[in-house]
Design an enzyme around this catalytic site. Structure first.
Site, short mmCIF file in Angstrom:
data_model
loop_
_atom_site.label_atom_id
_atom_site.label_comp_id
_atom_site.label_asym_id
_atom_site.label_seq_id
_atom_site.Cartn_x
_atom_site.Cartn_y
_atom_site.Cartn_z
N ASP A 126 -51.04 54.43 -5.69
CA ASP A 126 -52.04 55.18 -6.00
C ASP A 126 -52.67 54.82 -7.49
OD1 ASP A 126 -51.85 56.35 -3.65
OD2 ASP A 126 -51.03 58.21 -4.60
N ARG A 257 -66.79 56.04 13.81
CA ARG A 257 -65.57 55.81 14.03
C ARG A 257 -64.66 55.82 12.87
NH1 ARG A 257 -64.53 53.37 19.11
NH2 ARG A 257 -65.98 54.36 20.55
#
Length: 337
Positions: A126, A257
């Site tokens: 992260d 999608r």
């Protein structure tokens, strides 16, 4: 001295190189022990003396050979007493803790209580550890996310769809930002910058009308869901990508999608940048131990390696801000909530 090495929290590319490098340097003068399964290993006495020869075959792979866990050794005083007792029994003098905020916080608490001396190495895909520009694993994860996003983009073009890519990032949107910039996404959503989903739908519809496809990159942390938490109180994340794709499809009438990259970008082999960063961090950690410089985390600052007091790091997050936020707002100025 007897020195223990552990990896805590989520796995990340480059961990094995960091462990191997530190062991290779420290074994010249000291006894080095692998603490398996992070802080849990000290509570359960899962500790074994290792040499660099034991680790070499795994040094360049993803994951962590010495395993990991999210165990908090200071969850209660009973655990803290057990930790102190086991450290004394094992005769450990120093721990090198490789991890994110929680792992480093436990190292700092062990130092504060006088249980053992500690040196920290920042690791998380992260890239949100405070006090350092880069953490081990971030570059590798971003490269994996970019590659996957480019592959996804070809199917969007072929089928003329809108696509949403969900990437990891609890509090900080570094992976989403770097992935979005590198793939020229039409919209990027990060935790630090609240965005109107209506604005996102409008922006991607405009892009779709221009070329018959569009791409959104979203950080998982823009919305937390209820449910179980880990021992540090963090919620399980994930699912916002699918929710956003459904919202866009309802709003625009265009097929959308979503793909969730999730853990797949965490287990890749480390990039050259992460390999060198791991070597530099491990070397700096070794030098800190040799010089009796404890209670610090090694850090990357403007290309140089520095030391930062662990107490100044824990409990904070390095968020997208300053130059990087200005760059974000330059590319996606119309997404404000």
């Amino acid at each position: 001295m007897k020195i223990g090495v552990l990896t805590g929290g989520g796995d990340a590319p480059g961990l094995n190189i960091a462990v191997y490098t530190f062991v290779k340097l420290a074994e010249r003068k000291h006894e080095v022990y692998a603490i398996y399964h992070g802080w849990r290993g000290l509570l359960n006495k899962e500790v074994k003396r290792v040499s660099s020869r034991d680790l070499l075959d795994f040094a360049f792979s993803g994951g962590t050979y010495i395993r990991t866990s999210r165990t908090n050794p200071f969850k209660d005083e009973e655990r803290a007493r057990l930790l102190e007792s086991n450290v004394k029994e094992l005769g450990l003098d120093v721990v090198v803790a490789i991890g994110g905020d929680d792992t480093l916080g436990a190292a700092g608490e062990a130092q504060r209580r006088g249980i053992l001396d500690a040196v920290g190495i920042p690791k998380t895909i992260d890239n949100d550890v405070y006090g350092t520009d880069y953490t081990i694993g971030f570059d590798s994860a971003v490269n994996a996310a970019i590659e996957a996003t480019e592959s996804f983009k070809t199917t969007l073009i072929s089928h003329e769809r809108i696509g949403v890519v969900e990437v990891m990032g609890r509090e900080a949107g570094w992976i989403a930002l770097f992935t979005g910039l590198s793939t020229m996404a039409d919209a990027v959503l990060i935790p630090e910058r609240p965005a109107s989903w209506d604005s996102v739908a409008k922006r991607v519809k405009e892009a779709y009308n221009e070329r018959r496809w569009a791409l959104v990159v979203v950080s998982e942390g823009i919305k937390e869901y209820g449910g179980p938490k880990d021992e540090y109180g963090h919620s399980r994340l994930g699912g916002v990508g699918n929710e956003l794709a459904e919202y866009i499809e309802r709003s625009t009438g265009i097929e959308a999608r979503a793909v969730v990259l999730g853990h797949t970008i965490r287990g890749v082999p480390p990039t050259a940048f992460d390999r060198i960063l791991a070597v530099r961090y491990a070397t700096a950690a070794y030098e800190a131990v040799e010089n009796g410089r404890y209670g610090v985390m090694v850090a990357y600052s403007n290309g140089d390696i520095a030391y930062v007091p662990i107490v100044d790091v824990v409990g904070k997050n390095r968020l997208v801000s300053g130059y990087w936020m200005r760059l974000y707002e330059t590319y996606w100025p119309d997404l404000a909530g």
